[in-house]
Design an enzyme around this catalytic site. Structure first.
Site, PDB file in Angstrom:
ATOM      1  N   ASP A  35      -3.149   4.386  -2.514  1.00  0.00           N
ATOM      2  CA  ASP A  35      -4.268   4.800  -1.679  1.00  0.00           C
ATOM      3  C   ASP A  35      -4.772   6.197  -2.029  1.00  0.00           C
ATOM      4  OD1 ASP A  35      -5.828   4.318   0.883  1.00  0.00           O
ATOM      5  OD2 ASP A  35      -4.861   6.222   1.369  1.00  0.00           O
TER       6      ASP A  35
ATOM      7  N   GLU B   9      -6.324   3.324  -6.264  1.00  0.00           N
ATOM      8  CA  GLU B   9      -7.653   3.518  -5.682  1.00  0.00           C
ATOM      9  C   GLU B   9      -8.095   4.922  -6.072  1.00  0.00           C
ATOM     10  OE1 GLU B   9      -9.919   3.509  -1.365  1.00  0.00           O
ATOM     11  OE2 GLU B   9      -8.119   4.677  -1.684  1.00  0.00           O
TER      12      GLU B   9
ATOM     13  N   ASP C  97       0.839  -1.180   0.000  1.00  0.00           N
ATOM     14  CA  ASP C  97       0.000   0.000   0.000  1.00  0.00           C
ATOM     15  C   ASP C  97       0.884   1.245   0.000  1.00  0.00           C
ATOM     16  OD1 ASP C  97      -2.630   1.281   0.397  1.00  0.00           O
ATOM     17  OD2 ASP C  97      -3.146  -0.672   1.260  1.00  0.00           O
TER      18      ASP C  97
ATOM     19  N   HIS D 279     -11.359  -3.896   2.605  1.00  0.00           N
ATOM     20  CA  HIS D 279     -11.327  -3.480   4.012  1.00  0.00           C
ATOM     21  C   HIS D 279     -12.113  -2.193   4.268  1.00  0.00           C
ATOM     22  CE1 HIS D 279      -8.451  -0.933   2.107  1.00  0.00           C
ATOM     23  NE2 HIS D 279      -8.284  -0.225   3.207  1.00  0.00           N
ATOM     24  N   ASP D 280     -12.568  -1.531   3.213  1.00  0.00           N
ATOM     25  CA  ASP D 280     -13.367  -0.311   3.373  1.00  0.00           C
ATOM     26  C   ASP D 280     -14.854  -0.558   3.112  1.00  0.00           C
ATOM     27  OD1 ASP D 280     -11.128   1.232   3.890  1.00  0.00           O
ATOM     28  OD2 ASP D 280     -10.834   1.756   1.780  1.00  0.00           O
TER      29      ASP D 280
HETATM   30  O1  ISL Z   1     -14.279   7.725   2.394  1.00  0.00           O
HETATM   31  C1  ISL Z   1     -14.632   7.472   1.279  1.00  0.00           C
HETATM   32  C2  ISL Z   1     -16.041   7.313   0.945  1.00  0.00           C
HETATM   33  O2  ISL Z   1     -16.711   6.525   1.898  1.00  0.00           O
HETATM   34  C3  ISL Z   1     -13.723   7.189   0.194  1.00  0.00           C
HETATM   35  O3  ISL Z   1     -13.946   8.055  -0.842  1.00  0.00           O
HETATM   36  C4  ISL Z   1     -12.297   7.232   0.683  1.00  0.00           C
HETATM   37  O4  ISL Z   1     -11.653   8.313   0.142  1.00  0.00           O
HETATM   38  C5  ISL Z   1     -11.575   6.045   0.246  1.00  0.00           C
HETATM   39  O5  ISL Z   1     -12.256   4.936   0.749  1.00  0.00           O
HETATM   40  C6  ISL Z   1     -10.118   6.085   0.687  1.00  0.00           C
HETATM   41  O6  ISL Z   1      -9.732   4.928   1.345  1.00  0.00           O
HETATM   42  C7  ISL Z   1      -8.391   4.744   1.629  1.00  0.00           C
HETATM   43  O7  ISL Z   1      -7.823   5.822   2.323  1.00  0.00           O
HETATM   44  C8  ISL Z   1      -8.312   6.052   3.634  1.00  0.00           C
HETATM   45  C9  ISL Z   1      -8.354   4.795   4.495  1.00  0.00           C
HETATM   46  O8  ISL Z   1      -9.090   5.014   5.646  1.00  0.00           O
HETATM   47  C10 ISL Z   1      -8.920   3.619   3.746  1.00  0.00           C
HETATM   48  O9  ISL Z   1      -8.842   2.457   4.532  1.00  0.00           O
HETATM   49  C11 ISL Z   1      -8.167   3.498   2.468  1.00  0.00           C
HETATM   50  O10 ISL Z   1      -8.510   2.366   1.726  1.00  0.00           O
HETATM   51  C12 ISL Z   1      -7.415   7.073   4.256  1.00  0.00           C
HETATM   52  O11 ISL Z   1      -6.092   6.683   4.080  1.00  0.00           O
END
Ligand code: ISL
Ligand code: CA
Length: 568
Positions: free
Chosen positions: A203, A263, A101, A338-339
Site C-alpha cells: 500500500d 501500489e 495488503d 476499491h479506491d
Molecule cells: O489519494 C490518492 C489520490 O486520490 C492516492 O494517491 C493515494 O495515495 C492512494 O490511493 C493510496 O491508497 C491506499 O492507501 C490509502 C487507502 O485509503 C487506500 O484505500 C489504499 O488503497 C491509505 O492507506
C-alpha cells in the site's frame, strides 16, 4: 518476442476481494472471513489464480482497515486467525494463491508504537514516527489526503510537537529512516509469509521514504488540493529504492515464489522500471495511477472532465506503459479497485442498453493486454456506480473529509456531490450482489453501506444461469488466456492509434497471433481491419455479442462490441 523470463505471476489473473463488502456470514452487515470462505468455489469458478485480500487486521477503521493497530491480529469483525488459516488452505487446495495488503507507510494512531511514541519525547518508540517539536515553529507544509484542513502535521499537546500524517490524523506516518522500524516491519512480513501466504500488495509504498530535511515546497504546491500534485512530491523520497532493496534482501528473497505488487501513486513512467527490474532485486510488479487520471480536470479534486478523455489518449497511455516493460520488467493492468469508481461506469457505459456489452469489452481489454490483470470483485458481473445523491449515504473518509473542507470554505457542495457520483471510492465499495433478494444475498442484517438497487437484475445467481452473462463471459476469457500463452507473453502492437472509437491491437509470438478489436463507443462502427491483418478464419475466438458482421475484411461493430480473431 523478447527473452522474457516466465513466472507464475505473469500468467495469472488477480482477483481483488474487498472483504468488508463481499459476503457477510453472521448478519452484522459487514463482510467477513467465514463469508469469503463460503464463496471459494465461486472464486475458483472464475478461473483466477491469485486473490488480493484487502486489509483484515486489527483496526479502528478510520479508513476501512488501512489504519492498522495490530499487524499480527485479525479484526474480530472479520473473524479469527483460525478463519484466516482456513481461508489460506481453502484457496491453496483450489490452486489459488493469496496475497495480503501490506500497509506500512503508516499505522493507526491506536497502534502500540504510536501510543508509546506520543507519550514523551524520550520514549523508546518516539522515533518510530515523524515528530516536529513546536519550539521550532510551524513545520513546512505537507498535504494530507484525508484531513479536512489538508494539513499533514497534527499538533499533539502531550509533548508539544507535531506528527506527520499523509492520510488522516488517525494514520501517522512511520519513520522508515529509523532502522528499528524497518526491522519491525520485516519481522511482521515474515510472520505472514511463514504462515504460507504468497506475497503482498504494498500500500502507498512510494510514499515511505521522506526527506527529513523537510524542505519547503513551492507556493503553488502549497495551494494545491489536487491529490496528484502531492502524489508526485511524496513519491520522490530519497531512500525509497534503498529500502525496497533492503526489504527484498532481508525478507522476500528468503521465500520461494512470492510476489509483490506495489501500489505506486506518483511514480511516473520513466521511473517505473527500477522498481521491478530483475537485476535490482526490489519488487515483482507495480500498479501506476496514470490511467486513473484521464478524464479528470487537472488541479481539482476528482472533477470529471469529458474533454480530458479521448480514446486515442487512453490507447497512447496504455501503449506507453506496455512498451516500457516490453523487454524488461513486467506490468499490471486494472481499470478499477476499491479506491476507484466502478470500471463500467467510468470507462464503459452503465446504461441498460449498453452495460452488458461494455463490461464484457472492458474485461476483454484487461485480459488480452500484455500485463497481469488485477480484477476487482463485482466487475465480473458488471456492477455499476451507486451514484449517491446525498452526503449521508457516504462512508468513505476521503469523501467525508473533502465535504467538510468544502463546507468550511463555503464551496459548491452540490457540484461536489455530482462529482462524487462519478469518482467516489464508495461507488465500488457497495456490497457484492449475490442474488435478487432485498439485501442481495450479502447479509441478513443491515448492510454497512447501501446496496445498489440494480441488484434485482445484476446479480451472481442470475448471471450464473445465463450463458450470455458478463460472468460467464469472464469465465470463458480467463480460460482463453490460459489456453493462449500468446495473450500473456506475446508482443503487443497497436493499430490505428488515432481512431476515435476503435482500439485495435495484436498479440504475437513465434507461433501465433491474435487481433483484438474493441469498439469503445455507443455507435455502430464500420471498421476495416488494418492492412496486413489476415484472419485465419472468420469465426472469432471471442465475441461479446451473439452476431458478427464481417465482409471483405471490414467488421461492422455493434456498440461496445469486442472481438478476438486468430491471425494467419
Ligand atoms: O489519494 C490518492 C489520490 O486520490 C492516492 O494517491 C493515494 O495515495 C492512494 O490511493 C493510496 O491508497 C491506499 O492507501 C490509502 C487507502 O485509503 C487506500 O484505500 C489504499 O488503497 C491509505 O492507506
Ligand atoms: Ca459479518
Amino acid at each position: 518476442m523478447g527473452t522474457i523470463d516466465k513466472a507464475w505471476w505473469k500468467e495469472t489473473v488477480i482477483y481483488q476481494v474487498y472483504i468488508r463488502s463481499f459476503k457477510d456470514s453472521n448478519g452484522d452487515g459487514i463482510g467477513d472471513l467465514p463469508g469469503l470462505i463460503s464463496k471459494l468455489d465461486y472464486i475458483q469458478s472464475l478461473g483466477v489464480g491469485l486473490v488480493w485480500l484487502n486489509p483484515i487486521y486489527q483496526s479502528p477503521n478510520d479508513d476501512n482497515g488501512y489504519d492498522i493497530s495490530n499487524y499480527e491480529a485479525v479484526l474480530p469483525t472479520f473473524g479469527t486467525i483460525a478463519d484466516f488459516n482456513t481461508l489460506l488452505t481453502g484457496l491453496h487446495d483450489r490452486g489459488i494463491k493469496l496475497i495480503m495488503d501490506l500497509v506500512v507507510n503508516h499505522t493507526s494512531d491506536e497502534h502500540m508504537w504510536f501510543v508509546e511514541s506520543r507519550k514523551s519525547r524520550d520514549n523508546p518508540y518516539r522515533d518510530y514516527y515523524h515528530w516536529w517539536p513546536a519550539e521550532k515553529g510551524k513545520p513546512p507544509h505537507r498535504h494530507s489526503f484525508f484531513d479536512p484542513g489538508a494539513d499533514a502535521w497534527q499538533y499533539d499537546t502531550a509533548t508539544d510537537a507535531y506528527y506527520l500524517h499523509y492520510f488522516s490524523k488517525k494514520q501517522p506516518d512511520l519513520n522508515w529512516e529509523n532502522p528499528k522500524v524497518r526491522q519491525e516491519i520485516y519481522q511482521m512480513m515474515r510472520f505472514w509469509l511463514d504462515k504460507g501466504i504468497d506475497g503482498f500488495r504494498l500500500d502507498a509504498i512510494s510514499y515511505i521514504a521522506k526527506d527529513t530535511n523537510w524542505p519547503e515546497v513551492s507556493e503553488e504546491a502549497l495551494k494545491s488540493r489536487y491529490h496528484n500534485d502531492w502524489s508526485y512530491f511524496f513519491s520522490k523520497g530519497p531512500r525509497l529504492h534503498e529500502y525496497l532493496h533492503e526489504m527484498n534482501r532481508e525478507v522476500l528473497s528468503h521465500y520461494k515464489d512470492v510476489v509483490t505488487i506495489a501500489e505506486t501513486p506518483g511514480v511516473e513512467i520513466h521511473e517505473a522500471l527500477p522498481f521491478v527490474h530483475i537485476d535490482r532485486q526490489e519488487l515483482s510488479m507495480l500498479y501506476h495511477f496514470e490511467g486513473m487520471r484521464i478524464g479528470y480536470l487537472h488541479g481539482f479534486f476528482k472533477r470529471p472532465d469529458p474533454e480530458g478523455y479521448s480514446l486515442p489518449l487512453f490507447k497512447g497511455l496504455y501503449t506507453d506503459w506496455n512498451d516500457i516493460f516490453a523487454q524488461e520488467g513486467w506490468g499490471t493492468i486494472y481499470l478499477g479497485n476499491h479506491d476507484q469508481p466502478r470500471m463500467l461506469s467510468r470507462w464503459g457505459n452503465d446504461a441498460p442498453e449498453f452495460r452488458n456489452a461494455a463490461s464484457k469489452l472492458l474485461m476483454t481489454f484487461l485480459l488480452t493486454m500484455r500485463a497481469t490483470p488485477i480484477f476487482y470483485n463485482g466487475d465480473e458481473l458488471g456492477m455499476a456506480n451507486i451514484k449517491f445523491d446525498n452526503i449521508r449515504h457516504y462512508r468513505d473518509i476521503e469523501t467525508l473529509s473533502m465535504y467538510q473542507y468544502l463546507q468550511s470554505q463555503q464551496g459548491d457542495l452540490d457540484q461536489f456531490i455530482r462529482d462524487q457520483q462519478f469518482g467516489a471510492r464508495d461507488n465500488s465499495r457497495t456490497p457484492f450482489q449475490w442474488d435478487a433478494t432485498p439485501n442481495a444475498g450479502f447479509t441478513t442484517g443491515e448492510p454497512w453501506i447501501t446496496i445498489n438497487a440494480d441488484h434485482v437484475f445484476v446479480n451472481e445467481e442470475a448471471q450464473d444461469a445465463d450463458g450470455n452473462s458478463p460472468l460467464n463471459y469472464f469465465r470463458r476469457l480467463t480460460q482463453l488466456r490460459k489456453e493462449h500463452p500468446v495473450l500473456v507473453y506475446g508482443d503487443y502492437k497497436l493499430y490505428d492509434k488515432d481512431h476515435e472509437q476503435v482500439y485495435c491491437y495484436t498479440r504475437t509470438d513465434d507461433i501465433s497471433s491474435i487481433v483484438v478489436v474493441l469498439n469503445f463507443s455507443n455507435e455502430l462502427v464500420h471498421y476495416p481491419l488494418p492492412e496486413g491483418i489476415v484472419l485465419k478464419q472468420a469465426e472469432p475466438l471471442m465475441n461479446n455479442e451473439t452476431s458478427l458482421q464481417l465482409e471483405d475484411n471490414t467488421v461492422v461493430l455493434l456498440p461496445w462490441q469486442a472481438l478476438l480473431f486468430a491471425v494467419g
